[in-house]
Design a protein around this motif. Sequence first.
Motif, mmCIF file in Angstrom:
data_model
loop_
_atom_site.group_PDB
_atom_site.id
_atom_site.type_symbol
_atom_site.label_atom_id
_atom_site.label_comp_id
_atom_site.label_asym_id
_atom_site.label_seq_id
_atom_site.Cartn_x
_atom_site.Cartn_y
_atom_site.Cartn_z
ATOM 1 N N LEU A 117 -6.925 -14.130 -10.381
ATOM 2 C CA LEU A 117 -8.048 -14.209 -9.870
ATOM 3 C C LEU A 117 -8.729 -15.565 -10.193
ATOM 4 O O LEU A 117 -7.887 -16.090 -11.104
ATOM 5 N N GLY A 118 -9.453 -16.093 -10.162
ATOM 6 C CA GLY A 118 -10.594 -17.474 -11.084
ATOM 7 C C GLY A 118 -10.108 -17.399 -11.932
ATOM 8 O O GLY A 118 -9.522 -18.370 -12.832
ATOM 9 N N GLU A 119 -10.519 -16.658 -13.199
ATOM 10 C CA GLU A 119 -9.995 -16.163 -14.266
ATOM 11 C C GLU A 119 -10.274 -15.912 -14.879
ATOM 12 O O GLU A 119 -9.773 -15.608 -16.355
ATOM 13 N N ARG A 120 -9.386 -14.280 -14.209
ATOM 14 C CA ARG A 120 -8.434 -13.388 -14.586
ATOM 15 C C ARG A 120 -7.446 -12.856 -13.929
ATOM 16 O O ARG A 120 -7.752 -13.140 -12.590
ATOM 17 N N THR A 121 -6.413 -11.822 -14.906
ATOM 18 C CA THR A 121 -5.684 -11.148 -13.219
ATOM 19 C C THR A 121 -6.222 -9.352 -13.846
ATOM 20 O O THR A 121 -6.610 -8.956 -14.646
ATOM 21 N N VAL A 122 -5.912 -9.448 -12.230
ATOM 22 C CA VAL A 122 -6.108 -7.413 -12.491
ATOM 23 C C VAL A 122 -5.518 -6.680 -12.508
ATOM 24 O O VAL A 122 -3.557 -7.352 -11.250
ATOM 25 N N LEU A 123 -4.282 -5.521 -12.794
ATOM 26 C CA LEU A 123 -3.861 -5.045 -12.821
ATOM 27 C C LEU A 123 -4.057 -3.170 -12.633
ATOM 28 O O LEU A 123 -3.797 -2.634 -12.811
ATOM 29 N N ASP A 124 -3.213 -3.700 -11.042
ATOM 30 C CA ASP A 124 -4.108 -1.494 -10.180
ATOM 31 C C ASP A 124 -2.988 -2.617 -8.996
ATOM 32 O O ASP A 124 -1.749 -2.754 -8.677
ATOM 33 N N VAL A 144 0.521 -1.501 0.352
ATOM 34 C CA VAL A 144 -0.230 0.199 0.061
ATOM 35 C C VAL A 144 1.065 0.815 -0.117
ATOM 36 O O VAL A 144 1.101 2.257 -1.194
ATOM 37 N N GLU A 145 1.606 1.108 1.101
ATOM 38 C CA GLU A 145 2.714 2.275 0.966
ATOM 39 C C GLU A 145 3.390 2.959 -0.120
ATOM 40 O O GLU A 145 3.676 3.822 -0.275
ATOM 41 N N SER A 146 4.287 1.674 -1.339
ATOM 42 C CA SER A 146 4.969 1.893 -2.182
ATOM 43 C C SER A 146 4.297 2.168 -3.031
ATOM 44 O O SER A 146 4.799 2.618 -4.208
ATOM 45 N N LYS A 147 3.296 1.776 -3.127
ATOM 46 C CA LYS A 147 1.993 2.029 -4.326
ATOM 47 C C LYS A 147 3.069 0.725 -6.023
ATOM 48 O O LYS A 147 2.902 1.604 -6.657
ATOM 49 N N THR A 148 3.057 0.151 -5.088
ATOM 50 C CA THR A 148 3.512 -1.229 -5.730
ATOM 51 C C THR A 148 2.389 -1.361 -7.023
ATOM 52 O O THR A 148 1.264 -1.862 -6.231
ATOM 53 N N GLU A 149 2.863 -1.647 -8.434
ATOM 54 C CA GLU A 149 1.722 -2.454 -9.250
ATOM 55 C C GLU A 149 2.272 -3.470 -9.036
ATOM 56 O O GLU A 149 2.966 -4.135 -8.991
ATOM 57 N N LEU A 150 0.777 -4.090 -8.901
ATOM 58 C CA LEU A 150 0.330 -6.067 -8.424
ATOM 59 C C LEU A 150 -0.158 -6.324 -9.295
ATOM 60 O O LEU A 150 -1.358 -5.671 -10.293
ATOM 61 N N ALA A 151 -0.387 -7.725 -9.055
ATOM 62 C CA ALA A 151 -1.113 -8.414 -9.951
ATOM 63 C C ALA A 151 -1.836 -9.168 -8.934
ATOM 64 O O ALA A 151 -1.176 -10.052 -8.635
ATOM 65 N N VAL A 155 -7.080 -1.302 2.692
ATOM 66 C CA VAL A 155 -7.544 -2.836 2.934
ATOM 67 C C VAL A 155 -8.798 -3.036 3.825
ATOM 68 O O VAL A 155 -8.264 -2.357 5.145
ATOM 69 N N GLU A 156 -9.797 -3.457 3.635
ATOM 70 C CA GLU A 156 -10.745 -4.015 4.293
ATOM 71 C C GLU A 156 -11.159 -5.636 5.003
ATOM 72 O O GLU A 156 -10.015 -5.681 4.324
ATOM 73 N N PRO A 157 -12.306 -5.539 5.814
ATOM 74 C CA PRO A 157 -11.657 -6.620 6.386
ATOM 75 C C PRO A 157 -11.784 -7.938 5.525
ATOM 76 O O PRO A 157 -11.396 -8.758 6.072
ATOM 77 N N ILE A 158 -12.725 -7.358 4.575
ATOM 78 C CA ILE A 158 -13.781 -8.893 3.716
ATOM 79 C C ILE A 158 -12.988 -8.017 1.816
ATOM 80 O O ILE A 158 -13.124 -9.079 1.279
ATOM 81 N N SER A 159 -12.437 -7.092 2.309
ATOM 82 C CA SER A 159 -12.245 -6.433 0.007
ATOM 83 C C SER A 159 -10.501 -5.934 0.361
ATOM 84 O O SER A 159 -10.001 -5.438 1.642
ATOM 85 N N LEU A 195 -8.614 -1.278 -4.278
ATOM 86 C CA LEU A 195 -7.383 -0.898 -5.149
ATOM 87 C C LEU A 195 -7.900 0.050 -6.066
ATOM 88 O O LEU A 195 -8.887 0.824 -6.405
ATOM 89 N N ALA A 196 -6.656 1.199 -6.701
ATOM 90 C CA ALA A 196 -6.883 2.310 -6.990
ATOM 91 C C ALA A 196 -7.894 3.114 -8.559
ATOM 92 O O ALA A 196 -8.088 3.854 -7.923
ATOM 93 N N ARG A 197 -7.902 2.192 -9.333
ATOM 94 C CA ARG A 197 -8.721 1.395 -10.330
ATOM 95 C C ARG A 197 -9.875 0.527 -10.262
ATOM 96 O O ARG A 197 -11.215 1.428 -10.896
ATOM 97 N N SER A 198 -9.648 -0.084 -9.911
ATOM 98 C CA SER A 198 -10.294 -1.063 -9.934
ATOM 99 C C SER A 198 -11.474 -1.242 -8.958
ATOM 100 O O SER A 198 -12.456 -1.660 -8.778
ATOM 101 N N GLY A 199 -11.379 -0.498 -7.876
ATOM 102 C CA GLY A 199 -12.322 -0.946 -6.560
ATOM 103 C C GLY A 199 -12.194 -1.559 -5.894
ATOM 104 O O GLY A 199 -10.890 -1.862 -5.414
ATOM 105 N N ARG A 200 -13.536 -1.891 -5.593
ATOM 106 C CA ARG A 200 -13.695 -3.334 -4.280
ATOM 107 C C ARG A 200 -13.422 -4.365 -4.904
ATOM 108 O O ARG A 200 -13.488 -4.755 -5.642
ATOM 109 N N GLN A 201 -11.709 -4.403 -4.129
ATOM 110 C CA GLN A 201 -12.024 -6.211 -5.151
ATOM 111 C C GLN A 201 -12.031 -7.682 -3.489
ATOM 112 O O GLN A 201 -11.344 -7.287 -2.797
ATOM 113 N N GLU A 202 -13.314 -7.670 -3.822
ATOM 114 C CA GLU A 202 -13.328 -9.348 -2.416
ATOM 115 C C GLU A 202 -12.184 -10.235 -2.137
ATOM 116 O O GLU A 202 -11.434 -10.706 -3.719
#
Length: 231
Positions: free
Chosen positions: A91-98, A81-88, A103-107, A110-117
């Motif tokens: 997911l089950g059938e795709r990959t989100v780059l963001d 979070v602090e380094s703002k590192t680009e992550l992969a 971080v929330e308890p269950i989510s 992400l900067a561009r994609s929003g909330r990811q469970e």
Amino acid sequence: MKCRIWRKLHQEEATRFDQVYELMGKNPGLSLPDAFGVLQSGLSVADFMARKERSQRKAAVKQARGEVDDTAMESFIREMVESKTELALVLGERTVLDTLTSVEPISFLLARSGRQEKLQVVMLTRRADWERLAPQFERDSKLAQKPSTVARQPDKRPYSDPRPFLDHQGKPVRLTLRNGIKLSMPLMQVGRFDLLLGEEGHEVFVPFHALVRFSAGDDPEADASDKETED
């Protein structure tokens, strides 16, 4: 006080005891507290005992998680979070780059994609490491075509107790994830909910809910087991 007098003074309670003892007579092995529980719940004996077993399993998972230090996992995520590192985020059938913002308890947020469970995340690593590693990964063909689902209840998943993994820290391990990806890497850290594999600076973060198979890296039966699964 004589029994007949007590029963006369406490008719409702006496009736409940009669019903409880009747239940126990019809269901050998049913304890007195459980018989009262059945009566109070209004459930059948089978349904009450099934509910009790589920509650006990949930309590066992919660206790197991509480016995493991989660500091390493929290530190890794905080660094991302602090380094703002680009992550992969795989997911089950795709990959989100963001990038991860919080971080929330269950989510994950992400900067561009929003909330990811979190439950949908199979693995998380730096984008650069994902692009380097992804072409090298072996895959279970069946799971790659149809990823396994994740049970909402932790006690119903293949792996939810982190304690058995502690003995493998610092050693090579083999994992098969629910989307078919196979990892063969050193196990760096074990957390309450996740594993950290790889090496410092090139970590691979894997939640327990993503695991479908696990073995020690030097287990000769692991390869045979994986082959049988794919055949």
